[in-house]
Every structure is written in C-alpha cells, then in structure tokens.
Design a protein around this motif. Structure first.
Motif, PDB file in Angstrom:
ATOM      1  N   THR A 114       0.511   6.461  -5.878  1.00 42.00           N
ATOM      2  CA  THR A 114      -0.402   5.436  -6.398  1.00 42.00           C
ATOM      3  C   THR A 114      -0.615   5.545  -7.898  1.00 42.00           C
ATOM      4  O   THR A 114      -1.098   4.607  -8.526  1.00 42.00           O
ATOM      5  CB  THR A 114      -1.758   5.539  -5.690  1.00 42.00           C
ATOM      6  OG1 THR A 114      -2.214   6.903  -5.723  1.00 42.00           O
ATOM      7  CG2 THR A 114      -1.643   5.082  -4.240  1.00 42.00           C
ATOM      8  N   GLN A 172       7.635  -3.080 -11.439  1.00 42.40           N
ATOM      9  CA  GLN A 172       6.229  -2.724 -11.594  1.00 42.40           C
ATOM     10  C   GLN A 172       5.430  -3.979 -11.927  1.00 42.40           C
ATOM     11  O   GLN A 172       5.477  -4.459 -13.064  1.00 42.40           O
ATOM     12  CB  GLN A 172       6.068  -1.675 -12.698  1.00 42.40           C
ATOM     13  CG  GLN A 172       4.661  -1.149 -12.850  1.00 42.40           C
ATOM     14  CD  GLN A 172       4.598   0.002 -13.843  1.00 42.40           C
ATOM     15  OE1 GLN A 172       5.342   0.047 -14.834  1.00 42.40           O
ATOM     16  NE2 GLN A 172       3.722   0.966 -13.591  1.00 42.40           N
ATOM     17  N   LYS A 200       0.014  -2.541 -12.070  1.00 43.97           N
ATOM     18  CA  LYS A 200       0.150  -1.901 -10.764  1.00 43.97           C
ATOM     19  C   LYS A 200       1.187  -0.781 -10.796  1.00 43.97           C
ATOM     20  O   LYS A 200       1.714  -0.438 -11.847  1.00 43.97           O
ATOM     21  CB  LYS A 200       0.501  -2.943  -9.703  1.00 43.97           C
ATOM     22  CG  LYS A 200      -0.588  -3.992  -9.511  1.00 43.97           C
ATOM     23  CD  LYS A 200      -0.277  -4.901  -8.347  1.00 43.97           C
ATOM     24  CE  LYS A 200      -1.402  -5.904  -8.142  1.00 43.97           C
ATOM     25  NZ  LYS A 200      -1.129  -6.816  -6.982  1.00 43.97           N
ATOM     26  N   GLY A 201       1.471  -0.223  -9.628  1.00 47.90           N
ATOM     27  CA  GLY A 201       2.379   0.904  -9.525  1.00 47.90           C
ATOM     28  C   GLY A 201       3.836   0.484  -9.399  1.00 47.90           C
ATOM     29  O   GLY A 201       4.195  -0.678  -9.457  1.00 47.90           O
ATOM     30  N   GLN A 212       0.851  -1.205   0.000  1.00 50.32           N
ATOM     31  CA  GLN A 212       0.000   0.000   0.000  1.00 50.32           C
ATOM     32  C   GLN A 212       0.879   1.246   0.000  1.00 50.32           C
ATOM     33  O   GLN A 212       1.739   1.415   0.877  1.00 50.32           O
ATOM     34  CB  GLN A 212      -0.903  -0.002   1.228  1.00 50.32           C
ATOM     35  CG  GLN A 212      -1.886   1.173   1.251  1.00 50.32           C
ATOM     36  CD  GLN A 212      -2.858   1.069   2.404  1.00 50.32           C
ATOM     37  OE1 GLN A 212      -2.857   0.088   3.153  1.00 50.32           O
ATOM     38  NE2 GLN A 212      -3.688   2.082   2.571  1.00 50.32           N
ATOM     39  N   SER A 213       0.705   2.088  -1.014  1.00 46.43           N
ATOM     40  CA  SER A 213       1.548   3.260  -1.158  1.00 46.43           C
ATOM     41  C   SER A 213       1.259   4.286  -0.074  1.00 46.43           C
ATOM     42  O   SER A 213       0.126   4.468   0.369  1.00 46.43           O
ATOM     43  CB  SER A 213       1.329   3.881  -2.531  1.00 46.43           C
ATOM     44  OG  SER A 213       2.077   5.062  -2.651  1.00 46.43           O
ATOM     45  N   GLU A 220       7.626   0.171  -7.655  1.00 43.30           N
ATOM     46  CA  GLU A 220       8.236  -0.159  -6.367  1.00 43.30           C
ATOM     47  C   GLU A 220       9.753  -0.058  -6.503  1.00 43.30           C
ATOM     48  O   GLU A 220      10.356  -0.732  -7.343  1.00 43.30           O
ATOM     49  CB  GLU A 220       7.856  -1.551  -5.894  1.00 43.30           C
ATOM     50  CG  GLU A 220       8.491  -1.927  -4.561  1.00 43.30           C
ATOM     51  CD  GLU A 220       8.188  -3.348  -4.111  1.00 43.30           C
ATOM     52  OE1 GLU A 220       8.179  -3.603  -2.901  1.00 43.30           O
ATOM     53  OE2 GLU A 220       7.957  -4.212  -4.975  1.00 43.30           O
TER      54      GLU A 220
END
Lengths: 110, 122
Positions: free
Chosen positions: A103, B41, B45-46, A1-2, B48
């Motif tokens: 996000t 990634q 999704k985002g 979770q960002s 990391e």
C-alpha cells in the motif's frame, strides 16, 4: 485493494532509524521473495532491496531488508532529508498469479 | 546499465485503445536475461503491475487486465509495447516500463522508465 499492508507513514529525525513493515499472507510474502522500492515525489520508483535482503550495486548499506513468516521489513538507518519518499514492498502472489505491491509508506524526516 | 523510455499518446478517449512503447538502450530487449514489464500508478495512488513479455516473446498478464491487454516486442527496434483496449477513466495513470532480471531468485524490477501520464477523457 492491495494484499500487502504497509503503515501509511513513518517519521524520524535526521540520523535516526526507521523501519517499514510489509504484511501479507502465505500466498505472497510468506512463500515468495520480497523487494522494496523508493519513490521520491514526481519520480519513478527505484529498487532498494531484492530477494528479501539483497542490495543492488550503488545502494548504501543504510538500507536493509529482512523477512520473517508472512511479514517483511525495510530498515533505514542514518536517516537523511533525501530519504523523504514513498516506499513500496512487492512480491509475487501465487494465488492471484500476479506481482503485487504494498500500500506504500510515506517517510518523513522531521 | 539499461535505460528505458516510455512514449505514446498522453490522452485517450473513453472506449478507445491506449498504446505505449518503451525504448531500451544500454542493452537489448532481444537478448536473454530479462523480461520487460509494464506497471502503472493512478494519480495519488499505489503501483499496479500490468504484465510482462519475455525476451523470447512469451507473455504474462495481470488477470485483472488480461481480457483487454496485449504486450509485444520489436527486437529490431529494441522496444516493447503495451496495448490496452476499451479504456475508461479508471485507466488514467502514470505508466512505467521496467526490466526484470533473470539472475535473482525472486521477481523484482531493477530499471524503470521515467513514466508517462496517460489521461482517459473525452
């Protein structure tokens, strides 16, 4: 979770302006410099803004960054179809001792 | 300006080791002025951040991955590498290498590789 919250999506017509917010805390955006990245579909991210408000060479002045308190903002003026992409903020988190990304926000040109 | 290119296996079996290399051209991974980063990634999704290695060889890892992670540098080949042990499906992602310049006040990534999809599956 960002730890960095961005709106999932923003949209505007060509030529208009959009702003994207990046909300964090004192351990990240509040006390560290923020950068912004653009990621068109299927491609690698590209740096747009660093140190809150500085543009790398080659990035047009349509892109601007600002920060106030624990929130940062990316502004895009003169919106173009080529601006359709995902946009991410990022900064160091002093509690996690790690770099964290937001996000992500999808920009749609209507 | 710098150009970065990831290479390595695109398919890794669960519990095995993921190994990737990033080749640097247009500059040198052995010179000062940069740290060399890995970012991933997951599909849809985002982003990391995984960790970095400084040109002098010192490393810094994301605490969430630190126990399984190693980043090394080969100055003679102008490349740096990522090793991630005991992978699971959660490690499936596009892996990017990226450079971080020293000149700025804050951390940011100015050049990125094109990315390499690594799938963890039997």
């Amino acid at each position: 979770q960002s730890l960095l919250t961005q709106p999932p999506s923003v949209s505007a017509a060509p030529g208009q302006k959009v702003t994207i917010s990046c909300s964090g805390s004192t351990s990240n955006t509040g006390n560290n410099y923020v950068s912004w990245y653009r990621q068109p579909p299927g491609t690698a991210p590209k740096l747009l803004i660093y140190d809150n408000n500085k543009r790398p060479s080659g990035i047009p002045d349509r892109f601007s960054g600002s920060k106030s308190g624990t929130s940062a903002t990316l502004g895009i003026t003169g919106l173009q179809s080529g601006d359709e992409a995902d946009y991410y903020c990022g900064t160091w988190d002093s509690s996690l001792n790690a770099y964290v990304f937001g996000t992500g926000t999808k920009v749609t040109v209507l | 300006h710098l150009q970065l290119q990831e290479s390595g296996s695109g398919l890794v079996k669960p519990s095995q080791t993921l190994s990737l290399t990033c080749g640097v051209s247009g500059g040198s991974s052995s010179t000062g002025g940069y740290s060399w980063n890995w970012i991933r990634q997951p599909p849809g999704k985002g982003l990391e951040w995984i960790g970095y290695i400084y040109h002098g060889g010192s490393t810094y890892y994301n605490p969430s991955l630190k126990s399984r992670l190693a980043i090394s540098i080969d100055r003679s080949k102008n490349q740096f590498s990522l090793t991630l042990r005991s992978v699971t499906a959660a490690d499936t992602a596009v892996y990017y290498c990226a450079s971080e310049p020293d000149y700025a006040s804050g951390t940011h990534f100015d050049y990125w590789g094109q990315g390499l999809l690594v799938t963890v599956s039997s």
